[in-house]
Design an enzyme around this catalytic site. Sequence first.
Site, mmCIF file in Angstrom:
data_model
loop_
_atom_site.group_PDB
_atom_site.id
_atom_site.type_symbol
_atom_site.label_atom_id
_atom_site.label_comp_id
_atom_site.label_asym_id
_atom_site.label_seq_id
_atom_site.Cartn_x
_atom_site.Cartn_y
_atom_site.Cartn_z
ATOM 1 C CD GLU A 158 -2.879 -1.330 2.255
ATOM 2 O OE1 GLU A 158 -2.710 -0.554 3.270
ATOM 3 O OE2 GLU A 158 -3.614 -2.185 2.404
ATOM 4 C CD GLU A 263 -4.448 -8.169 1.560
ATOM 5 O OE1 GLU A 263 -5.669 -7.722 2.028
ATOM 6 O OE2 GLU A 263 -3.308 -8.062 1.530
#
Length: 376
Positions: A158, A263
């Site tokens: 991220e 994910e």
Amino acid sequence: MNKKYFYSALVLILLMATSCQKKEEKIVKPEGLRDVFKDNFLIGAALNVNQILEKDSVQSALIASEFNSVTPENVMKSMLIHPQKDTFNFEIPDKLVALAEKNDMHVQGHTLVWHSQLSPFFKEITDSTEMVEVLTNHINTIVGRYKGKIDAWDVVNEALNDDGTLRKTVFLDVLGEDYLSLVFKIAEKVDPNVELYYNDYSMTNPSKRAGAIKMIKRMQELGTKVNGIGMQGHWDLDTPSLEEIEKSIVDYADLGIKVAITELDVSVIPMPWDFTGADVNVKFESGDATMNPYPNKLPDSIQVKLANRYADIFKLFLKHQDKISRVTLWGVNDGESWKNDWPINGRTNYPLLFDRNNGKKKAYYSIVNLKADSKE
Ligand code: XIL
């Protein structure tokens, strides 16, 4: 029936029953997802502490038969694995690696450099030499310990904002934009064979996608080894569109790297307002009952919608299987999903393939059937 016939019939029935049982014994092991998709891509799950410690034997058996890749949901994040400068907690991470070895599973390390769930000591560093030293020690110690045991790392998690610019983190502040190359290079040096991934959410948004491509190209120009991009895949019933998912897979693969869906979960309950993404630091108040529409049971119509959405997504994954290394679900069963508590605490969500009793949902069969259909 006289006694003689009665006993002969009884013996015959018993013999038939045992022979049926024998036949059944031969086909005892049902195919799990890992068998179904064995020629396509790895199929994984994120494991929480109880699952790593094999607290529930039913679930442990299910994990072993369904998945051939595991990611630690939390225990390798810096605040847990490296809470203080000189303290590392390897006990539970070691158990994850042992569990994977026992079940012949691929291991995805998650994650080395991330601004969330970050050990506090990183945030206090202001000097670039010290930051390089501390990051080198962090990566050397963790990647070094699992050299040859962990197959791939989410090296950076991220690092991008939704508009594709670099996120303002302590790493960017102290080291500048090429901190990304730096940490990938440190990891490569410790374990030249481990695969190195960049992982992020909202990777299907056009502006973030453009930023990710620019970022990876810059790393490649600097001679940095990047094996792949992880698209987290915290998705909903209707968004992102299949077109954007497909375009992202294709465009990332065009960089000459692998794509992993790292994910995956599909939320069936509303996001607050128009909020999207998966920033773990953003939380909302519980709101009203409309925000938690299915507290007791998922209506059949939504169960079907979820199954169709999973089928559509997996159809795309199968179409692009040459580009996709792995598809990992973020959790095993609905009851344990982080989506029950994020971005609003205490809701009831149903984003995974197994229900709260570890039963296979329609969504499970919808993806398995894609393969059955293709065999016909
Ligand atoms: C989540 C975990 O599932 C939660 O248990 C934890 O409280 C917060 O983090 N993106 C990531 C994952 O890369 O590490 C996050 O996992 C979900 C969003």
